[in-house]
Scaffold this motif. Structure first.
Motif, PDB file in Angstrom:
ATOM      1  N   GLN A  76       0.823  -1.204   0.000  1.00  0.00           N
ATOM      2  CA  GLN A  76       0.000   0.000   0.000  1.00  0.00           C
ATOM      3  C   GLN A  76       0.858   1.255   0.000  1.00  0.00           C
ATOM      4  OE1 GLN A  76      -3.437  -0.151  -0.408  1.00  0.00           O
ATOM      5  NE2 GLN A  76      -3.055   1.997  -0.887  1.00  0.00           N
ATOM      6  N   GLY A  77       2.019   1.191   0.663  1.00  0.00           N
ATOM      7  CA  GLY A  77       2.912   2.351   0.663  1.00  0.00           C
ATOM      8  C   GLY A  77       3.401   2.691  -0.731  1.00  0.00           C
ATOM      9  N   ALA A  78       3.801   1.659  -1.480  1.00  0.00           N
ATOM     10  CA  ALA A  78       4.266   1.877  -2.851  1.00  0.00           C
ATOM     11  C   ALA A  78       3.137   2.397  -3.723  1.00  0.00           C
ATOM     12  CB  ALA A  78       4.831   0.584  -3.424  1.00  0.00           C
ATOM     13  N   ILE A  79       1.933   1.877  -3.510  1.00  0.00           N
ATOM     14  CA  ILE A  79       0.776   2.313  -4.292  1.00  0.00           C
ATOM     15  C   ILE A  79       0.429   3.768  -3.979  1.00  0.00           C
ATOM     16  CG2 ILE A  79      -1.734   2.030  -4.490  1.00  0.00           C
ATOM     17  CD1 ILE A  79      -0.147   0.115  -6.245  1.00  0.00           C
ATOM     18  N   ASN A  80       0.508   4.155  -2.736  1.00  0.00           N
ATOM     19  CA  ASN A  80       0.212   5.546  -2.375  1.00  0.00           C
ATOM     20  C   ASN A  80       1.176   6.506  -3.073  1.00  0.00           C
ATOM     21  OD1 ASN A  80      -1.876   4.730  -0.727  1.00  0.00           O
ATOM     22  ND2 ASN A  80      -0.683   4.822   1.161  1.00  0.00           N
ATOM     23  N   ALA A  81       2.458   6.118  -3.111  1.00  0.00           N
ATOM     24  CA  ALA A  81       3.446   6.955  -3.800  1.00  0.00           C
ATOM     25  C   ALA A  81       3.151   7.012  -5.300  1.00  0.00           C
ATOM     26  CB  ALA A  81       4.854   6.410  -3.551  1.00  0.00           C
ATOM     27  N   LEU A  82       2.763   5.868  -5.863  1.00  0.00           N
ATOM     28  CA  LEU A  82       2.456   5.817  -7.290  1.00  0.00           C
ATOM     29  C   LEU A  82       1.224   6.653  -7.615  1.00  0.00           C
ATOM     30  CD1 LEU A  82       3.307   4.512 -10.003  1.00  0.00           C
ATOM     31  CD2 LEU A  82       1.749   2.637  -9.474  1.00  0.00           C
ATOM     32  N   LYS A  83       0.222   6.590  -6.749  1.00  0.00           N
ATOM     33  CA  LYS A  83      -0.997   7.376  -6.983  1.00  0.00           C
ATOM     34  C   LYS A  83      -0.690   8.868  -7.013  1.00  0.00           C
ATOM     35  CE  LYS A  83      -4.955   6.264  -5.101  1.00  0.00           C
ATOM     36  NZ  LYS A  83      -5.990   5.874  -4.098  1.00  0.00           N
ATOM     37  N   GLY A  84       0.280   9.286  -6.220  1.00  0.00           N
ATOM     38  CA  GLY A  84       0.670  10.686  -6.261  1.00  0.00           C
ATOM     39  C   GLY A  84       1.229  11.065  -7.611  1.00  0.00           C
ATOM     40  N   LEU A  85       2.029  10.179  -8.210  1.00  0.00           N
ATOM     41  CA  LEU A  85       2.560  10.441  -9.546  1.00  0.00           C
ATOM     42  C   LEU A  85       1.461  10.420 -10.589  1.00  0.00           C
ATOM     43  CD1 LEU A  85       4.884  10.856 -11.524  1.00  0.00           C
ATOM     44  CD2 LEU A  85       5.274   8.371 -11.494  1.00  0.00           C
ATOM     45  N   VAL A  86       0.516   9.489 -10.469  1.00  0.00           N
ATOM     46  CA  VAL A  86      -0.608   9.448 -11.405  1.00  0.00           C
ATOM     47  C   VAL A  86      -1.364  10.764 -11.381  1.00  0.00           C
ATOM     48  CG1 VAL A  86      -2.836   8.375 -11.933  1.00  0.00           C
ATOM     49  CG2 VAL A  86      -0.900   6.945 -11.245  1.00  0.00           C
ATOM     50  N   THR A  87      -1.708  11.217 -10.187  1.00  0.00           N
ATOM     51  CA  THR A  87      -2.479  12.461 -10.035  1.00  0.00           C
ATOM     52  C   THR A  87      -1.752  13.628 -10.676  1.00  0.00           C
ATOM     53  OG1 THR A  87      -3.483  11.658  -7.983  1.00  0.00           O
ATOM     54  CG2 THR A  87      -3.522  14.045  -8.373  1.00  0.00           C
TER      55      THR A  87
END
Length: 408
Positions: A392-403
């Motif tokens: 989930q930590g990696a996904i949260n960081a990735l979601k920031g890049l997506v946004t």
């Protein structure tokens, strides 16, 4: 008058909605930017979904339905999937009696016992499939569900032989290598470009993944830029003729880590130069690069290397000013690698340069990889069963890049 005004307003809103409705294709290139049909900038923000290994269908369907997988991708806000395929799949269609049934592909790759078992799991999750379902029909189903959920498809020719990629001795490294039949490669990529015309959300195709120096028993053709130029420009012309609506991605040498001669139209080695203005379909050409500098300790060093390796094509000083998309980068999802210099630098540079990307990889597991069945993929965004995210930590960081990327 009020009724007329209301009617005109509603009509205008209706026209606006239909004009700006997904998928807004075809896409075109203008300088360093990719535009949809409305003229809006589009930045690739997505993930790789492998489909080029031994079975030659998109991974994970023994664990989840296509709809569930796509819904999870959609939950991240991603706008594109890089869907990989093997030329062998097309060779079977054209040379060996037609498209192969998934049941036969599974039995060949996994053996009859395990192949039958996995097929049962796939059908349980995807009941629209039947005994006659073929490999290309699975690709069609994935593309259709992505379209349904408002996500674009970028096709990528990953390998010639259906197998795990990549090494210098896998027979797929360079034109004329053991399994890299250049004529069949050109035929196969053009075939998929044509086939994809039925997919409303197909926006682009990558001509080849990760050219690399073959070993001593590989290709007899010179591993150099003139050879690259000859075959890549020939195929790009054929692909544009087969499907003039889609963008064409050009990959580089050394596992697609360099396109150094392209941005400034440098000498390719024999006095020949890549000159964007010489292509009638220049408005369809995009550069793609990969980066896996996972042991990096300096972001500034990474930035310099990536810029000089080809990202400078986005700069106003470039002779061939073009969009550049980082179609592969990635790291283990099992620990804290998402906080590393490498991962943090990639996220920073993609936002700084306002350029697109697709992360490697969705797969939490593979049907088979390098001889190991149900292979665990620690780099996968999904866990082994494709039920949830691995970290989930990696996904949260990735979601920031997506946004940040989709807002550009």
């Amino acid at each position: 008058m009020r009724l007329l005004t209301t009617f005109l307003t509603l009509t205008s809103l209706s026209l606006f909605s239909s004009t700006h409705a997904f998928p807004n294709t075809p896409f075109n290139v203008s300088g360093r930017w990719i535009h949809d049909s409305t003229g809006a900038n589009f930045t690739y923000a997505g993930a790789n979904w492998p489909g080029a290994a031994d079975v030659m269908i998109p991974e994970g369907l023994q664990y989840q339905s296509i709809a569930n997988i796509v819904s999870k991708i959609k939950s991240l806000g991603m706008n594109v999937v890089r869907l990989t395929f093997a030329i062998e799949m097309i060779d079977d269609v054209l040379d060996h009696g037609g498209d192969v049934k998934v049941t036969d592909a599974l039995n060949k790759a996994l053996g009859t016992t395990n192949g039958t078992k996995v097929w049962g799991q796939i059908v349980k999750n995807n009941p629209s499939f039947g005994a006659g379902t073929t490999r290309l029909q699975v690709f069609d189903a994935v593309a259709a569900e992505l379209n349904k959920q408002g996500i674009y498809v970028h096709l990528d020719n990953h390998m010639s032989r259906g197998y795990w990629c990549c090494s210098s001795n896998d027979g797929n490294s360079w034109f004329g290598d053991t399994y890299f039949d250049t004529a069949k490669w050109k035929r196969g990529v053009a075939y998929m470009a044509q086939h994809g015309k039925a997919w409303p959300n197909l926006i682009s195709i990558g001509l080849r993944n990760e050219f690399r120096q073959p070993d001593t028993v590989g290709s007899s053709l010179p591993y150099d830029w003139p050879t690259w130029y000859t075959h890549m420009t020939s195929l790009s012309t054929s692909v544009n003729a087969a499907n003039p609506d889609i963008l064409i991605f050009l990959s580089g040498l050394n596992y697609d880590t360099t396109l150094a001669p392209i941005p400034m139209a440098d000498n390719l080695g024999n006095g020949q130069k890549f000159t964007l203005s010489s292509f009638p379909y220049a408005h369809k050409l995009v550069l793609e690069l990969h980066n896996y500098q996972n042991s990096a300790t300096s972001c500034s060093s990474m930035e310099s290397g990536m810029w000089n390796g080809g990202f400078k094509a986005i700069d106003a000083s470039a002779v061939n000013r073009m969009p550049v998309v980082l179609t592969e980068f990635g790291f283990s999802q099992s620990g804290s690698d998402y906080t590393s210099v490498y991962a943090s630098c990639i996220r920073s540079l993609m936002q700084k340069w306002k350029t697109g990307w697709t992360v490697w990889v969705l797969s939490g597991s593979y049907y088979i990889r390098s001889g190991t069945q149900d292979y665990e993929e620690s780099w996968g965004l999904f866990n082994h069963q494709w039920t949830d995210w691995r970290s989930q930590g990696a996904i949260n960081a990735l979601k920031g890049l997506v946004t940040a990327s989709v807002a550009e």
